[in-house]
Design an enzyme around this catalytic site. Sequence first.
Site, PDB file in Angstrom:
ATOM      1  CE  LYS A   1     108.426 -12.638 -18.713  1.00 36.45           C
ATOM      2  NZ  LYS A   1     108.391 -12.735 -20.193  1.00 36.45           N
TER       3      LYS A   1
ATOM      4  CE  LYS B   1     120.461 -27.814 -28.385  1.00 35.05           C
ATOM      5  NZ  LYS B   1     121.654 -28.393 -27.732  1.00 35.05           N
TER       6      LYS B   1
ATOM      7  CB  SER C   1     124.776 -28.600 -27.878  1.00 42.71           C
ATOM      8  OG  SER C   1     124.559 -27.435 -28.631  1.00 42.71           O
TER       9      SER C   1
ATOM     10  N   GLY D   1     111.260 -15.851 -18.379  1.00 45.43           N
ATOM     11  CA  GLY D   1     111.104 -16.375 -19.727  1.00 45.43           C
ATOM     12  C   GLY D   1     111.280 -15.291 -20.749  1.00 45.43           C
ATOM     13  N   PRO D   2     111.384 -15.645 -22.010  1.00 51.25           N
ATOM     14  CG  PRO D   2     111.246 -16.849 -23.989  1.00 51.25           C
ATOM     15  CD  PRO D   2     111.378 -17.029 -22.515  1.00 51.25           C
TER      16      PRO D   2
END
Length: 844
Positions: free
Chosen positions: A407, A766, A723, A401-402
């Site tokens: 984490k 989004k 997208s 993950g970012p």
Amino acid sequence: MTEILTLPILPLRDVVLFPGVTSPIGAGRSMTLKAIEAALASPDKLVLAVAQKENIEAVSADGLHTVGTIARIGQLQRGMSGMQLLLHGERRGMALQMTEEDGHLVAKVRPMEDLPPVNPDDASFVALHRELRARAAELGQKSGLPEEVVQQVLNGVEEPGRFGDLVAGYLDLSTAERQGLLEALAVDERLRRVLVHVQRQVAVLDAQEEIKSQVQEELGDRQREIYLREQLKTIRRELGDEDDAGELEDLEARLQELDLPEQARKEVDRELGRLRRTGRESMESQVIRTFLEHVAELPWNERSGERLALPEAAAILDADHYALGDVKDRVLEFLAVRAMRARRDASLPVPPSSDAPASQKAGEVPANADGVVPGAAEVPPPAVDDAEEARKRSPILLFVGPPGVGKTSVAKSIARAMGRKYVRVSLGGARDEADIRGHRRTYVGAMPGRIIQGLKQAGTRNPVFLLDEIDKLGVSFQGDPASALLEVLDPAQNDSFTDHYLGLPFDLSEVMFIATANFIQNIPAPLLDRMEVVEFSGYIEAEKVAIAERYLVPRQVVDNGLNDELLTFTGPALLELVQRYTRESGVRQLEREIGRVARKVARRLADSEDEKVSVTAPMVRELLGRPKLHPEEKSGVDQVGLATGMYYTPMGGDIMFVEASTMRGKGELVLTGQLGDVMKESARAAWTYARAHAAALHIGEDMFNHDVHIHVPAGAIPKDGPSAGITMSTALVSSLSGREVRHDIAMTGEVTLRGRVLPIGGVKEKLLGALRAGITRVIVPKQNESDLDDLPAEARKRLEIHLVEELGEVLALALRDVRYTEGKLLFGDENPRDVVPLSRHFPH
């Protein structure tokens, strides 16, 4: 009146010539050689020797000092590279004017005379003169010159000014210091400055002599120590007490207490024997002792008592972390499986002891007097082996993950929930295989790798072992650490992991390995195949606000010397920090901004009599200044050629605008806005779709003779991805047909040449980004319907979501006065029988 001389200038680099001193000079520059030739052509062979201000090749009047020495050229020797000559300084001279003639510099020189003291017989001046002579003689002797030579040189000059020049000429000084002495016309001042330099150099020589004697003394002490140690060894040999009884016996006792595997026991006993036979002073003895101490400190038998109570583990995870529901579920599933295995293993029979009869096989229950094995039907023999294999197949988790999403802290919470020790090893930047496996003992300064060192730190053989930043491993000529991790992270092999330093197999199968990474694509495929991926997504705004309220604000309030009675944050203030001062997937930057606010409030409270501060949204801007970010907001009016799309980054979701405009031209498609290849292909697909369906879309054929320009604002930011396909198509059709696009609707989805709308990723982020921008109507591909379950309930209620399969549906929703019926787009009050269907161009 003093005579003015016209003399060639001889520029000197890093050399200052004093009157009364003869010095060898090497000349090779063209200007210098021409000056020497001009001086040799004159009867008296005089030059003005002047030092350069800087040691450079080019010579100019500005680069020379004005005070120099009028010198006479003595012996001269010509060579291939220039001239070697002797210059004898006669007196000081000042260059009144410098000009260039015939390729060399010429100066108008006024000779300068020394300024003698008012009374040469003054006691202080005489004492100064004598002290300088004495110190100069001392310096000469300490420099290694014969005393007769020193006295002969010094006694050859009686006049004080000339004597000062003579001593200055032989001192080891910088060019600037020499030039200063040359420019000192007052004899007493010159003698005083020369004396200072002489005494300084005498002190330096004394210090060098003292250091030399100390070094020789230390070397003598070392030789004496070696001699005494040899005598001590002889005495111990005679007494039969050669071993280091205390430390060696203690180390041996610690090693004997360990329950080592057979191979490790043999190696330890062999090294102990070598240590007894080796002298304590030898280098090999130190290497063996260090190895045995590492072995003694490893947790061969120590284990942490494991706690597998799921309610307690869930409470710990919830207390330490907000949200992350999927991650917590996976962790609890992992703990539940371990709990069930432990419960099953507890019900299995105990294997027979080592004193069983030799004929009895391992895992076999002895028969009774009647030859019947009791409970044979209830105890299947291979159950213990199956349990062991299941234990070895325990998964190794990879948290991806970012940055800043929790984490590392989740791994620490897992250790706390299980009651195990926690060890963290950062692998970022590791480029050497020895970082993982250690160095072989043949190298000087060898040590175990990070895995074995981490187990020593934990003190148990079953810790939670975090391998942080595993995606940032490097590769160098010293090996690939990622390849070395293949054995560590393979449950089928790590029960016999061998560190290069130890050379002994160590069981890692009970260690719970957890790895973290930001970019999964940077992990080699064989290494990734050994781990189970658990994805951490970025936090949405509501989650960040909740995390700030529960964890970040209390921590920063305490860290900045405040308490919850002095400083509080309102919800709008935290939302202002999230939206306008941070842009990240995690909460690290948010915590830093909260800390900034806390520090400014602390200063305000210290400078005033305020008793409490409640931070509001306007106060955030007052304390932190103008916002760093300006989120996109929906357009205010419907416009032709302007469609609203949605995009997703690891920092979260947001809206973007796609602009399309037509102009006279040759039917070309122009794309701008730093678009990537995929977005360019989406635009070309939309262009092709519009041309193929021109009649159904009410686009005149003459419009395709115009150029179409598609632009995505924020041109400084690179963009890519499929997208934006339906967004580009909508903007393009709107521009070509002249129909306005609704400003209150946003869309995302990939489009094909036949108008099919394909699924995309990041739906949750989004839609939340669109909601944040004030848009409540969104268009999403039908195949992404299952992704809507990830939306928070509150967001699902506020959004009007339209699921589409064809581009015609998108255009009917996005364009003004357009309907979609039976595969046909109806503009205004058109009759379906008079309209060309879109569906006839492609089969569904």
